[in-house]
Scaffold this motif. Structure first.
Motif, PDB file in Angstrom:
ATOM      1  N   VAL A 213       0.844  -1.199   0.000  1.00 19.12           N
ATOM      2  CA  VAL A 213       0.000   0.000   0.000  1.00 19.12           C
ATOM      3  C   VAL A 213       0.875   1.242   0.000  1.00 19.12           C
ATOM      4  O   VAL A 213       1.827   1.338   0.784  1.00 19.12           O
ATOM      5  N   LEU A 214       0.550   2.207  -0.851  1.00 20.17           N
ATOM      6  CA  LEU A 214       1.212   3.512  -0.836  1.00 20.17           C
ATOM      7  C   LEU A 214       0.278   4.559  -0.249  1.00 20.17           C
ATOM      8  O   LEU A 214      -0.942   4.492  -0.419  1.00 20.17           O
ATOM      9  N   ALA A 215       0.861   5.533   0.432  1.00 20.43           N
ATOM     10  CA  ALA A 215       0.088   6.680   0.897  1.00 20.43           C
ATOM     11  C   ALA A 215      -0.263   7.566  -0.295  1.00 20.43           C
ATOM     12  O   ALA A 215       0.488   7.655  -1.271  1.00 20.43           O
ATOM     13  N   ALA A 216      -1.418   8.220  -0.226  1.00 19.64           N
ATOM     14  CA  ALA A 216      -1.857   9.122  -1.294  1.00 19.64           C
ATOM     15  C   ALA A 216      -2.634  10.278  -0.672  1.00 19.64           C
ATOM     16  O   ALA A 216      -3.106  10.188   0.462  1.00 19.64           O
ATOM     17  N   THR A 217      -2.731  11.362  -1.419  1.00 19.75           N
ATOM     18  CA  THR A 217      -3.564  12.501  -1.014  1.00 19.75           C
ATOM     19  C   THR A 217      -4.452  12.892  -2.182  1.00 19.75           C
ATOM     20  O   THR A 217      -4.085  12.681  -3.347  1.00 19.75           O
TER      21      THR A 217
ATOM     22  N   GLY B 193      -0.623  -5.341  -7.770  1.00 22.02           N
ATOM     23  CA  GLY B 193      -1.948  -4.984  -7.287  1.00 22.02           C
ATOM     24  C   GLY B 193      -1.927  -4.061  -6.077  1.00 22.02           C
ATOM     25  O   GLY B 193      -2.815  -4.128  -5.222  1.00 22.02           O
ATOM     26  N   GLY B 194      -0.900  -3.203  -6.003  1.00 21.80           N
ATOM     27  CA  GLY B 194      -0.774  -2.285  -4.871  1.00 21.80           C
ATOM     28  C   GLY B 194      -1.992  -1.384  -4.725  1.00 21.80           C
ATOM     29  O   GLY B 194      -2.649  -1.032  -5.707  1.00 21.80           O
ATOM     30  N   ARG B 195      -2.302  -1.043  -3.487  1.00 23.08           N
ATOM     31  CA  ARG B 195      -3.435  -0.163  -3.192  1.00 23.08           C
ATOM     32  C   ARG B 195      -2.933   1.184  -2.677  1.00 23.08           C
ATOM     33  O   ARG B 195      -1.737   1.389  -2.492  1.00 23.08           O
TER      34      ARG B 195
END
Length: 202
Positions: A125-129, A172-174
């Motif tokens: 999982v990557l952080a996002a804004t 399939g990273g979220r």
């Protein structure tokens, strides 16, 4: 859910700051890196710094220093791999990474990344804004990375892959989306002007 290990990515060349370690710059009376440590340490089961060159410059922090295992400053994925190798030695399942030049990241970074990865065999999982134009922006130095994929990552790096999102998309990273309030939580210090702005934020 078991707390992951934490790895602070401090391996960049800091060209726009004139070289050196951005994390060691002073911000509001303490180093940026000290602020990152204070924010990440309560969220993880253990902490290390990914950095290249003389490790003694980080002696004052009392943390293990992990150099890249792939030569040539190939970017943050090399730091992620160094962190995953260290985590494997500790018997951990995953790491969470944070950048050494980003002092205001969310105090709930780890639980939100874990929440977004629920149900995945190997949570990635990557952080996002949110972004009004692009929908959302991913922050590839802030992520949850599974130890199970470390050999795949090593092979990808040795094969020339450098872009984080190309590799995470392949698996399939979220994304875990964090709100942007009065300040951008992922604001990072790249230039002297950024440092002055960060002083105002502090």
């Amino acid at each position: 859910m078991k707390a992951p290990l934490g790895v602070i990515l401090a391996g960049g060349l800091a060209r726009r700051m004139g070289g050196g370690d951005k994390g060691l710059l002073s911000l509001g009376g303490q180093s940026i890196l000290a602020r990152v440590i204070d924010r990440l340490e309560p969220q993880v089961a253990g902490l290390a710094i990914n950095a290249n060159g003389d490790a003694e410059r980080f002696d004052g922090f009392g943390l293990p220093v992990l150099p890249d295992s792939i030569d040539g400053f190939v970017g943050p994925l090399a730091g992620v791999l160094a962190g995953l190798d260290w985590a494997a030695e500790q018997g951990a399942d995953s790491i969470v990474t944070a950048a050494a030049d980003t002092p205001f990241f969310p105090a709930d970074l780890v639980p939100q990344l874990q929440l977004a990865g629920e149900g995945m065999e190997h949570p990635l999982v990557l952080a996002a804004t949110p972004d009004p134009e692009k929908g959302q922006v991913r922050h590839p130095t802030f992520g949850l990375w599974p130890v199970a994929l470390r050999d795949d990552l090593r092979a990808a790096l040795e094969g020339g892959l450098r872009k984080v999102v190309l590799w995470t998309d392949r698996h399939g990273g979220r994304e875990a989306v964090f709100p942007v309030g009065r300040i951008d939580p992922f604001f990072n210090v790249n230039t002297p002007e950024d440092l002055a702005r960060a002083e105002e934020m502090v």
